[in-house]
Design an enzyme around this catalytic site. Structure first.
Site, short mmCIF file in Angstrom:
data_model
loop_
_atom_site.label_atom_id
_atom_site.label_comp_id
_atom_site.label_asym_id
_atom_site.label_seq_id
_atom_site.Cartn_x
_atom_site.Cartn_y
_atom_site.Cartn_z
N ASP A 1 -11.44 2.38 3.43
CA ASP A 1 -11.62 0.78 3.45
C ASP A 1 -13.11 0.31 3.11
OD1 ASP A 1 -9.57 -1.10 3.06
OD2 ASP A 1 -9.31 -1.41 5.13
N LYS B 1 0.90 -1.16 0.03
CA LYS B 1 -0.17 0.04 -0.01
C LYS B 1 1.00 1.27 -0.04
CE LYS B 1 -3.76 -2.54 2.02
NZ LYS B 1 -4.52 -3.06 3.15
N GLN C 1 -5.30 -1.84 9.34
CA GLN C 1 -4.93 -3.27 8.77
C GLN C 1 -5.44 -4.49 9.45
OE1 GLN C 1 -3.23 -3.72 5.56
NE2 GLN C 1 -4.04 -5.76 5.88
#
Ligand code: NDP
Length: 285
Positions: free
Chosen positions: A119, A52, A96
């Site tokens: 997200d 990322k 994460q």
């Protein structure tokens, strides 16, 4: 023989367009910023976080990485998220997953401002997706939809089968297909006769996480097959959920593993971050 859907190339095109957009924004003093919070040192998570960061660098997005101790107290992590919610340089926040067991994943995800939830996992964003008024949508399902779009296939009226019902892939992609007027069947571990369901699918989304569970001979002639699964075999090889060799003899389009859905997930994260930066900057609402 099926056309192979080249996720890598499609993601590359997306990222090139995003790069131009970021340059345009920078000319207006807006530099998109993404904060990635990693708790602990899970090796797979480290790989994802690194990928990322690399994508941010390629596109010109500011990347802020926070690596926190695996034993961090929940209160402290919530404080860190609240700091990021209030930081004007940070337009998108990603925690994460998976988190260590002592942390309440739902509570942590809900602490992220829905405006910065790139997200797309915050209940507000999931709720908006359900009612067809999305703000940020989960990245893997969004990537899947872009791959389908790239085939040029009309989705309205098609029979779509989604194998897997997780909150991050199966359920959201089923909703997205429904919004495109496909007729959607969602299958899971208690589904009876998966084979018969798959055989009727014009569009198959396989998101089960079991190597080669979906047999090539189940695939309908001329179907579009999107294989989300990433499974590592004992010999180290990465394979999907679908028996690729056999399936490609029947399908019209099929994604490879790796090189199909995976690259799109990160491209969509970058897309959401750029969108977040636009929304949070005056004149872009
Ligand atoms: P989960 O483990 O959260 O969900 C798996 C789903 O598959 C569940 O809904 C489960 O059913 C269902 N399932 C399990 N066994 C069967 C079976 N025998 N028949 C039918 N359904 C079954 O996985 P994720 O959704 O997180 O991920 C799925 C796969 O996609 C994984 O391989 C993962 O690595 C990959 N992935 C890839 C991404 C990418 O960027 N390419 C991103 C995210 C995931 P039930 O609900 O009943 O348990």
């Amino acid at each position: 023989m099926a056309n192979i859907i080249d996720g890598k190339a499609i993601a590359r095109r997306f990222k090139d367009t995003l790069k131009e957009e970021v340059n345009f924004l920078k000319g207006r003093s807006v530099k998109p910023g993404l904060a990635v919070v990693l708790v602990g040192d899970n090796p797979a998570s480290l790989v994802y976080v690194k990928a990322k960061g690399k994508a941010c660098e390629e596109i010109g997005i500011n990347s802020f990485q926070y690596t926190l101790h695996k034993d961090i107290a929940q209160k402290e992590l919530l404080w860190q998220i609240s700091e990021l919610n209030n930081d004007a340089k940070v337009h998108g926040i990603l925690v994460q997953l998976p988190l260590p067991d002592h942390l309440d994943e739902e509570l942590i995800l809900e602490a992220i401002s829905p405006e910065k939830d790139v997200d797309g996992f915050h209940p507000v964003n999931i709720g908006r997706l359900v009612i067809g008024k999305p703000l940020f949508q989960p990245c893997t399902p969004m990537g899947i939809m872009k791959l389908l779009e790239d085939t040029g296939m009309e989705l309205a009226g098609k029979d779509a089968v989604v194998a897997g019902r997780s909150n991050i892939v199966g359920k959201p992609v089923a909703l997205m297909l429904l919004h495109k007027n496909a007729t959607v069947t969602i299958c899971h571990s208690k589904t009876l006769n998966l084979r018969e369901k798959v055989k009727k699918a014009d569009i198959l989304i396989a998101a089960v996480g079991r190597p080669h569970m979906i047999k090539g001979e189940w695939i309908k002639q001329e179907a579009v097959v999107i294989d989300v699964g990433i499974n590592r075999l004992d010999n180290g090889k990465l394979v999907g959920d679908v028996e690729f060799e056999e399936a490609q003899k029947r399908a019209a389009f099929i994604t490879p593993v790796p090189g199909g859905v995976g690259p799109m997930t990160i491209a969509m994260l970058m897309h959401n971050t750029v969108e977040a930066a636009k929304r949070q900057s005056s004149g872009y609402r």
